[in-house]
Design a protein around this motif. Structure first.
Motif, PDB file in Angstrom:
ATOM      1  N   GLN A 117      10.152  68.589 165.979  1.00  0.00           N
ATOM      2  CA  GLN A 117      11.027  68.288 164.846  1.00  0.00           C
ATOM      3  C   GLN A 117      11.299  69.552 164.032  1.00  0.00           C
ATOM      4  O   GLN A 117      12.437  69.792 163.603  1.00  0.00           O
ATOM      5  N   ALA A 118      10.257  70.357 163.833  1.00  0.00           N
ATOM      6  CA  ALA A 118      10.427  71.607 163.085  1.00  0.00           C
ATOM      7  C   ALA A 118      11.324  72.574 163.850  1.00  0.00           C
ATOM      8  O   ALA A 118      12.161  73.271 163.263  1.00  0.00           O
ATOM      9  N   TYR A 119      11.179  72.591 165.168  1.00  0.00           N
ATOM     10  CA  TYR A 119      11.996  73.451 166.028  1.00  0.00           C
ATOM     11  C   TYR A 119      13.474  73.056 165.927  1.00  0.00           C
ATOM     12  O   TYR A 119      14.358  73.898 165.761  1.00  0.00           O
ATOM     13  N   ILE A 120      13.725  71.761 166.005  1.00  0.00           N
ATOM     14  CA  ILE A 120      15.095  71.255 165.912  1.00  0.00           C
ATOM     15  C   ILE A 120      15.694  71.563 164.534  1.00  0.00           C
ATOM     16  O   ILE A 120      16.851  71.977 164.416  1.00  0.00           O
ATOM     17  N   HIS A 121      14.868  71.376 163.510  1.00  0.00           N
ATOM     18  CA  HIS A 121      15.340  71.663 162.149  1.00  0.00           C
ATOM     19  C   HIS A 121      15.713  73.135 162.007  1.00  0.00           C
ATOM     20  O   HIS A 121      16.737  73.475 161.404  1.00  0.00           O
ATOM     21  N   LYS A 122      14.888  74.008 162.601  1.00  0.00           N
ATOM     22  CA  LYS A 122      15.159  75.445 162.518  1.00  0.00           C
ATOM     23  C   LYS A 122      16.431  75.813 163.276  1.00  0.00           C
ATOM     24  O   LYS A 122      17.242  76.614 162.804  1.00  0.00           O
ATOM     25  N   PRO A 175      18.776  64.382 169.010  1.00  0.00           N
ATOM     26  CA  PRO A 175      18.574  62.942 169.163  1.00  0.00           C
ATOM     27  C   PRO A 175      18.069  62.313 167.873  1.00  0.00           C
ATOM     28  O   PRO A 175      17.453  62.992 167.043  1.00  0.00           O
ATOM     29  N   PRO A 176      18.293  61.002 167.691  1.00  0.00           N
ATOM     30  CA  PRO A 176      17.735  60.296 166.525  1.00  0.00           C
ATOM     31  C   PRO A 176      16.208  60.418 166.527  1.00  0.00           C
ATOM     32  O   PRO A 176      15.585  60.533 167.585  1.00  0.00           O
ATOM     33  N   ILE A 222       9.869  59.089 171.238  1.00  0.00           N
ATOM     34  CA  ILE A 222       9.624  58.520 172.567  1.00  0.00           C
ATOM     35  C   ILE A 222       9.705  59.613 173.628  1.00  0.00           C
ATOM     36  O   ILE A 222       8.859  59.710 174.520  1.00  0.00           O
ATOM     37  N   LEU A 223      10.724  60.470 173.532  1.00  0.00           N
ATOM     38  CA  LEU A 223      10.935  61.511 174.541  1.00  0.00           C
ATOM     39  C   LEU A 223       9.795  62.527 174.551  1.00  0.00           C
ATOM     40  O   LEU A 223       9.331  62.953 175.616  1.00  0.00           O
ATOM     41  N   VAL A 224       9.351  62.932 173.368  1.00  0.00           N
ATOM     42  CA  VAL A 224       8.255  63.892 173.281  1.00  0.00           C
ATOM     43  C   VAL A 224       6.983  63.319 173.897  1.00  0.00           C
ATOM     44  O   VAL A 224       6.299  63.973 174.688  1.00  0.00           O
ATOM     45  N   LYS A 225       6.684  62.069 173.555  1.00  0.00           N
ATOM     46  CA  LYS A 225       5.452  61.458 174.056  1.00  0.00           C
ATOM     47  C   LYS A 225       5.509  61.234 175.564  1.00  0.00           C
ATOM     48  O   LYS A 225       4.503  61.413 176.267  1.00  0.00           O
ATOM     49  N   LEU A 256      19.512  67.895 176.217  1.00  0.00           N
ATOM     50  CA  LEU A 256      19.344  67.154 174.965  1.00  0.00           C
ATOM     51  C   LEU A 256      19.545  68.045 173.750  1.00  0.00           C
ATOM     52  O   LEU A 256      20.209  67.671 172.782  1.00  0.00           O
ATOM     53  N   LEU A 257      18.974  69.256 173.812  1.00  0.00           N
ATOM     54  CA  LEU A 257      19.053  70.189 172.688  1.00  0.00           C
ATOM     55  C   LEU A 257      20.049  71.291 173.009  1.00  0.00           C
ATOM     56  O   LEU A 257      19.721  72.471 173.034  1.00  0.00           O
ATOM     57  N   GLU A 258      21.277  70.894 173.271  1.00  0.00           N
ATOM     58  CA  GLU A 258      22.312  71.855 173.646  1.00  0.00           C
ATOM     59  C   GLU A 258      22.633  72.772 172.474  1.00  0.00           C
ATOM     60  O   GLU A 258      22.920  72.322 171.367  1.00  0.00           O
TER      61      GLU A 258
END
Length: 211
Positions: free
Chosen positions: A133-138, A149-150, A156-159, A196-198
């Motif tokens: 989440q921190a990576y995506i925020h950055k 993603p929401p 769910i995806l991380v786990k 997912l993280l394009e």
């Protein structure tokens, strides 16, 4: 020396039978002690299990926290973590880390039901989720993320990704089998997460390749 022998015998018993199946009486017999003598060192089976796994469990937590911090530090220099070679190298290093401590990973994942460490791996997943989440925020702050993603789906995806990696312990693969499995899993996870993280850079590269 007596306590170290006790911990060694307890570890053997827990590995063989898991926390629930392990017997203080059996551990005492293996250690050539009375059951009462064990209770002078540890008040109950939970405390004994904790003593067996805690030093390595603390090391594991510190290791994964260090990985999380390193990923975010790379972004400070505008470097992406999701380069394939970097991801492959990092994940294979994690496999080596696991197999150098496989017996404790085995206890924490396969043998901890009923103990106070039953949800230890869940805590690592939560750490990885927070890191992601921190990576995506950055990435969003740097304006290089196309979409994300929401939050509930990200969890769910991380786990699920975590469980796919830890399958090497769940299935008790040997090191060679684990590396063979990871050679298949890493490209699969890489393709999924990069899609997912394009990022803007990846999107531009894809357009250039089409032209």
């Amino acid at each position: 020396m007596t306590e170290q022998k006790l911990l060694s015998c307890a570890k053997s018993e827990f590995l063989e039978k898991g926390f629930l199946g392990a017997s203080m009486r059996s551990i005492a017999q293996k250690a050539s002690m009375t059951t009462g003598a064990i209770y002078r060192y540890f008040p109950d089976k939970n405390a004994l299990f904790e003593a067996v796994v805690k030093p390595t469990a603390d090391e594991i937590s510190a290791y994964f926290e260090e990985i999380s911090s390193y990923q975010l530090q790379l972004l400070e220099y505008n470097e992406t973590v999701l380069e394939y070679e970097s991801m492959q190298k990092g994940m294979l290093q994690i496999v080596d880390f696991i197999y150098d401590r496989f017996d404790i990973f085995d206890l924490l994942i396969n043998g901890s039901n009923g103990s106070n460490k039953e949800h230890y791996i869940d805590s690592l997943m939560e750490l990885d989720l927070s890191s992601t989440q921190a990576y995506i925020h950055k990435l969003s702050q740097l304006n290089i993320l196309q979409h994300s993603p929401p939050a509930h789906l990200l969890s769910i995806l991380v786990k699920q990704s975590y469980r796919q990696v830890l399958e090497i312990v769940v299935s008790r693969m040997n090191r060679e089998e684990a590396f063979e499995y990871m050679q298949l899993l890493i490209p699969f996870l890489y393709a999924g997460w990069t899609s997912l993280l394009e990022t803007q850079n990846n999107s531009n590269k894809a357009k250039e390749e089409k032209q």
